[in-house]
Design a protein around this motif. Structure first.
Motif, PDB file in Angstrom:
ATOM      1  N   ALA A   1      -7.851   0.961  -2.384  1.00  0.00           N
ATOM      2  CA  ALA A   1      -6.787   2.025  -2.948  1.00  0.00           C
ATOM      3  C   ALA A   1      -6.591   2.197  -4.352  1.00  0.00           C
ATOM      4  O   ALA A   1      -6.517   3.028  -5.067  1.00  0.00           O
ATOM      5  CB  ALA A   1      -5.593   1.885  -2.110  1.00  0.00           C
TER       6      ALA A   1
ATOM      7  N   LEU B   1       0.903  -1.225  -0.023  1.00  0.00           N
ATOM      8  CA  LEU B   1      -0.024   0.026  -0.050  1.00  0.00           C
ATOM      9  C   LEU B   1       0.900   1.256   0.055  1.00  0.00           C
ATOM     10  O   LEU B   1       0.696   2.305  -0.715  1.00  0.00           O
ATOM     11  CB  LEU B   1      -0.889   0.096   1.267  1.00  0.00           C
ATOM     12  CG  LEU B   1      -1.911   1.102   1.363  1.00  0.00           C
ATOM     13  CD1 LEU B   1      -2.844   1.216   0.285  1.00  0.00           C
ATOM     14  CD2 LEU B   1      -2.732   1.049   2.616  1.00  0.00           C
TER      15      LEU B   1
ATOM     16  N   ASN C   1      -8.380  -2.664   2.160  1.00  0.00           N
ATOM     17  CA  ASN C   1      -7.640  -1.414   2.121  1.00  0.00           C
ATOM     18  C   ASN C   1      -6.909  -1.281   0.691  1.00  0.00           C
ATOM     19  O   ASN C   1      -6.866  -0.164   0.044  1.00  0.00           O
ATOM     20  CB  ASN C   1      -6.708  -0.812   3.145  1.00  0.00           C
ATOM     21  CG  ASN C   1      -7.478  -0.723   4.580  1.00  0.00           C
ATOM     22  OD1 ASN C   1      -8.775  -0.475   4.684  1.00  0.00           O
ATOM     23  ND2 ASN C   1      -6.731  -0.744   5.644  1.00  0.00           N
ATOM     24  N   LEU C   2      -6.129  -2.458   0.464  1.00  0.00           N
ATOM     25  CA  LEU C   2      -5.189  -2.225  -0.732  1.00  0.00           C
ATOM     26  C   LEU C   2      -6.124  -2.276  -1.872  1.00  0.00           C
ATOM     27  O   LEU C   2      -5.902  -1.483  -3.032  1.00  0.00           O
ATOM     28  CB  LEU C   2      -4.206  -3.478  -0.812  1.00  0.00           C
ATOM     29  CG  LEU C   2      -3.414  -3.671  -1.982  1.00  0.00           C
ATOM     30  CD1 LEU C   2      -2.289  -2.257  -2.184  1.00  0.00           C
ATOM     31  CD2 LEU C   2      -2.609  -4.681  -1.995  1.00  0.00           C
TER      32      LEU C   2
ATOM     33  N   THR D   1      -2.850   5.150  -6.817  1.00  0.00           N
ATOM     34  CA  THR D   1      -4.085   5.267  -5.861  1.00  0.00           C
ATOM     35  C   THR D   1      -5.248   5.674  -6.990  1.00  0.00           C
ATOM     36  O   THR D   1      -4.968   6.635  -7.599  1.00  0.00           O
ATOM     37  CB  THR D   1      -4.126   5.807  -4.791  1.00  0.00           C
ATOM     38  OG1 THR D   1      -3.643   7.186  -4.887  1.00  0.00           O
ATOM     39  CG2 THR D   1      -3.030   5.248  -3.652  1.00  0.00           C
TER      40      THR D   1
END
Length: 732
Positions: free
Chosen positions: A378, A291, A374-375, A300
C-alpha cells in the motif's frame, strides 16, 4: 534453589556484560587466541541467518564491515571447541540419568566423538564402529518401504549435505523430506511466494543502509540476531526511525551497547523510536488499523498499486469495513501509540518491514505475513531500493537447505532439472511436512527416520505426545555434533547417534545462504575434535551407497563437494555461480529473489494483495494468552546458559506476567503456580515482567508441554506463539 538476591535488571543489551561473557567462553574454548582464530577463519557464522564470515573473513559481513561478531557466535563456536565425550561416557551414564539432564547439561557434555547405539530395553548407549552403525542404518532402510520413512534436516547443515540428503531420499522413493523451517518461517515462505513469487527477503543488506524506517514486528534481534541491532542503530544515527512491535518490552530493543562501536559502548544507543505492545496473537488487528489509517490519510501509493499489484480493491474494502475502535480493542494498543506509528509510516518514503517467529508461529501465521505485505505494498515499499520485506530467519543455513530441495515438494523447474540431470523418475505427490511426519510416527507408520542435525523432539509441540511418537519409530538415525534432548527422548526402538564434523572442521569447503539470499563459501580446515567424526556428506553418501542399488547417481563421486556443487548449479535456479565458487571464491547474491524494481516473480509480474481478517483468538474466562520465547542464553532449542540476563531470570522454569495480572491473581515474584491447559501442565515460579495484562510468556522448548498441535492450515507451522492457559496458585 532460589537465589536470595534476584538478578539485577539490565538497562541495555550488549555492552560490558557481553564482553565479559565472551572472555569467559574463551577460557572454556582453549583461550582467547584459539577462539578468535576460529571466529576469524573463512567460514560462515554458525548461528543466525543474518549471515557473516565466508571469504571476507569470519568477522565481516557481505559489505566488509569489521569487526562483526556477537555473543551468539561466541556461544556456538565455544561449544564446538569442547573436547569429545570420554570413551567411557556410554558406560558411566545410563539412559535414565541422561533423561534427567537439562538441555544445557547435554549441550555441555562434550562433542559426540564416536557412533553410539541404543536398542529397546537397554539401560545404556553402547559405542559402536562406523561399519556396524552404517550396517544397522542401511538394514533398517532396506527392510521398509519409502512411504514409511522420513528425512529431516536442520539449518545447521551445508547446501552440499542438504542437496545430497534430498537426492538420497527421492532416489530411495520418498518425498517425505522436510526441514526445520516448517516450525519457524514456513508461513513467511508461503505468504511471500503467493504475494511476490519468491518466498525470501526482497531486500539485501545495503537496503537497510538506505531505508528511512524499519518496522520490526514479532522479533527480538537483540537476543537472537544481535548483529541486526547494529543495522538498526546505524539507521537511527543517520536520521531514520525504528518501530518495534512485541508484546514483551525487551530491554535490548529499547537500548543496546554495540561492542564494536565505541560511541555505542560508551553512551549506549537507543534502538527504537516507538515500542508497541499488542496482545499476543493480535498483530493482524494492529496492521489492519495501520492500513485503514494510511488509506484515510491518503498515503497509499495509488499509481504503484494500479501499475504493479492486484487485489487492492478487495483489501482496501476489507480494511475499511473494520471499525478502528474495534481493531484497537482487539490488539490492546492505545490509540495515541498506534497513531504515532501511523505518523512514522506515512512520513517514510522507504520502509522495510521485518518480522520473525512472533509473526509466523500462529494458526494464522500466513495471514500475519500477508497483512505485513499488504501494508508495505500500500505504501509502495516493495520493489524499490531501501524498501521491502525482510523475514528474519534463524538457523544460519535454513534458507539454503530449502533452496537445495529439502522440502516435501520440489518446484517444477527444480524437479525438471533434477530429473534431466540424473535421469531418474522422482516420486509423485507431496511428502509429509515436519509435524505430519511425527504424527505418522505416533500412528506407527514410520519404520525409519534419518535426521541431519536438529533437535526434533524439543522443537515439536506437546512434549509428552512427541516423546511417545518418536519412540514408536523402528530406527532413528541422528547425525549430530553435540548431544541434545532428541538423542535421549526422541529415540526409536533402535537408535543411532552418528558424529559429524562442524562447519569449520570440514575437510572440503561448503556453502551457506543467508536470509539476504547471499551465498557464502566456508573453507573448513580446523582440526576435528575426534578422528572418528565424519563429514555430513560422507555419512549420507555412505548410507545411500549401502541402501540403494547401483544407478545413475555415483555415491562415490558425490563425496566430492565440488561435484555436488556442480549438480546444484545445474538444478537450482539462481545458483549457477555455485559451480565455480571453490575456484573463484566469488560469493554471490541469488538472482531472481530480491526486487529493486516493481517487477515480481509471479506469473503476471505483479504483487498480489489478499484480505486478512483478524483471527478469532481470545482466551476463555479464567484464561490468559500464552506465548513461548527464547532466552538471551540460548539459540533455538540449544540452551547455553540457564539464566536470561536481559529479562533478569536466573532460571527457566518460570512464567512471566504483568504486575496487574500478578496482583489480580494474588501472586508475587517466586510464588509457585501451575500453568495448565488442555495439553499439559507445568509447575513454575512467577516473574513480574513488562507484558500487557492478560498475556503470559514462558521459555521454549520447556513450555512446549503446554503447546497444542494446532497448525496454520496453509503453512503447517505450529502455534507456539498463541495459545491460552490458566494459572493455579500452589502456595498455601
Amino acid at each position: 534453589m532460589l537465589h536470595d538476591v534476584p538478578m539485577r535488571p539490565r538497562r541495555s543489551g550488549g555492552g560490558l556484560a557481553a564482553i565479559r561473557y565472551s572472555l569467559q567462553k574463551a577460557r572454556t574454548a582453549g583461550g582467547l587466541a584459539a577462539l578468535t582464530k576460529r571466529l576469524a577463519s573463512h567460514n560462515a557464522c554458525k548461528t543466525c541467518a543474518v549471515g557473516m564470515g565466508g571469504q571476507h573473513g569470519g568477522m565481516r559481513n557481505e559489505a566488509g564491515s569489521f569487526p562483526e561478531v556477537c555473543k551468539k557466535s561466541v556461544q556456538a563456536q565455544a561449544a564446538d571447541m569442547q573436547p569429545p565425550l570420554a570413551d567411557d561416557f556410554p558406560r558411566r551414564h545410563d539412559l535414565a540419568t541422561l533423561e534427567r539432564w537439562t538441555s544445557r547439561e547435554l549441550e555441555h557434555a562434550g562433542r559426540i566423538g564416536f557412533p553410539m547405539l541404543w536398542r529397546e530395553g537397554a539401560s545404556h548407549f553402547e559405542r559402536v564402529s562406523w561399519e556396524r552403525a552404517l550396517g544397522i542404518a542401511a538394514d533398517a532402510l532396506r527392510a521398509t518401504t519409502p512411504e514409511r520413512t522420513f528425512f529431516y534436516a536442520s539449518g545447521r547443515s551445508s547446501n552440499e549435505a542438504g542437496f545430497l540428503l534430498q537426492c538420497f531420499a527421492r532416489v530411495f522413493g520418498t518425498n517425505n523430506v522436510n526441514n526445520c523451517s516448517y516450525y519457524c518461517h514456513q508461513a513467511s515462505s508461503v505468504a511471500l511466494a503467493d504475494a511476490i513469487g519468491s518466498g525470501t527477503a526482497t531486500v539485501v543488506l545495503d537496503d537497510l543502509a538506505q531505508s528511512d524506517l524499519a518496522v520490526v514486528v514479532g522479533a527480538n534481534p537483540a537476543s537472537n540476531h544481535p548483529r541486526l541491532i547494529t543495522q538498526l542503530v546505524e539507521l537511527r544515527r543517520r536520521g531514520g526511525k525504528v518501530i518495534v512491535v512485541n508484546p514483551y518490552r525487551e530491554v535490548g530493543l529499547v537500548r543496546f551497547r554495540v561492542p564494536s562501536d565505541w560511541r555505542s559502548m560508551m553512551f549506549g544507543s537507543e534502538v527504537s523510536d516507538l515500542y508497541l505492545q499488542p496482545h499476543v496473537g493480535s498483530d493482524v488487528a494492529l496492521l489492519l488499523y495501520w492500513l485503514r489509517r494510511v488509506i484515510e490519510r491518503g498515503a497509499t501509493d495509488d499509481t504503484y498499486l494500479c501499475a504493479h499489484t492486484t487485489g487492492w480493491d478487495a483489501v482496501r474494502a476489507a480494511a475499511m469495513a473494520h471499525e478502528a475502535d474495534a481493531l484497537l480493542a482487539a490488539c490492546g494498543v492505545p490509540r495515541g501509540e498506534a497513531e504515532a506509528a501511523v505518523e512514522l509510516i506515512v512520513g517514510a518514503r522507504r520502509g522495510i518491514m521485518a518480522w520473525a517467529m512472533g509473526i509466523t508461529q500462529h494458526a494464522h501465521g500466513v495471514d500475519n505475513v500477508q497483512a505485513i505485505v499488504n501494508l508495505a505494498l500500500a505504501r509502495g515499499w516493495v520493489g524499490r531500493p531501501g524498501a521491502g520485506l525482510l523475514p528474519i530467519r534463524g538457523h544460519s543455513n535454513v534458507q539454503g537447505v530449502g533452496s537445495v530441495g529439502v522440502a516435501p515438494a520440489l518446484k517444477a523447474e527444480f524437479a525438471r532439472r533434477l530429473t534431466e540431470l540424473y535421469g531418474v523418475p522422482l516420486p509423485a505427490g507431496v511428502g509429509m511436512h515436519t509435524l505430519a511426519s511425527v504424527e505418522a510416527a505416533a500412528e506407527g507408520r514410520i519404520d525409519a527416520a534419518v535426521l541431519l542435525g536438529g533437535n526434533l523432539f524439543a522443537a515439536t509441540p506437546d512434549r509428552a505426545w512427541v516423546r511417545t511418537a518418536l519412540q514408536r519409530i523402528g530406527t532413528t538415525i541422528y547425525v549430530s555434533t553435540k548431544l541434545n534432548e532428541s538423542h535421549v527422548h526422541g529415540r526409536g526402538r533402535t537408535h543411532l547417534v552418528l558424529p559429524a564434523l562442524a562447519r569449520d572442521e570440514e575437510r572440503q569447503c561448503t556453502t551457506q545462504e543467508s536470509m539476504f539470499n547471499y551465498v557464502r563459501l566456508s573453507d573448513g580446515g580446523a582440526p576435528a575434535a575426534s578422528s572418528e567424526m565424519r563429514s555430513e556428506v560422507e555419512i549420507i553418501a555412505a548410507l545411500a551407497k549401502a541402501v540403494l542399488p547401483p544407478g545413475p547417481l555415483d555415491w562415490g563421486v558425490l563425496t566430492d563437494h565440488a561435484a555436488i556443487r556442480n549438480a546444484i548449479a545445474r538444478v537450482v535456479p539462481g545458483y549457477e555461480a555455485l559451480a565455480t565458487i571453490d575456484r573463484t571464491h566469488g560469493e554471490f547474491q541469488v538472482s531472481g529473489r530480491t526486487f529493486h524494481a516493481p517487477q515480481f516473480a509471479t506469473a503476471d509480474g505483479r504483487a498480489h494483495l489478499r484480505p486478512t481478517p483478524p483471527p478469532d483468538f481470545a482466551p476463555a474466562p479464567g484464561e490468559l494468552r500464552l506465548m513461548t520465547l527464547r532466552s538471551e542464553g540460548q539459540f533455538n532449542t540449544v540452551v547455553y546458559e540457564e539464566e536470561d540476563l536481559y529479562r533478569a531470570n536466573e532460571r527457566r522454569d518460570v512464567v512471566m506476567m504483568s504486575a496487574a495480572d500478578a496482583e489480580r491473581l494474588g501472586v508475587t515474584r517466586d510464588s509457585r503456580v501451575r500453568v495448565e491447559n488442555a495439553v499439559g501442565a507445568m509447575d513454575v515460579l512467577v516473574r513480574i515482567a513488562p507484558l500487557p495484562p492478560g498475556n503470559l510468556a514462558m521459555y521454549y522448548p520447556e513450555a512446549n508441554v503446554l503447546i497444542p498441535r494446532t497448525i496454520d492450515p496453509r503453512s503447517a507451522t505450529p502455534a507456539f506463539k498463541s495459545t491460552t492457559a490458566r494459572i493455579i496458585r500452589l502456595d498455601s
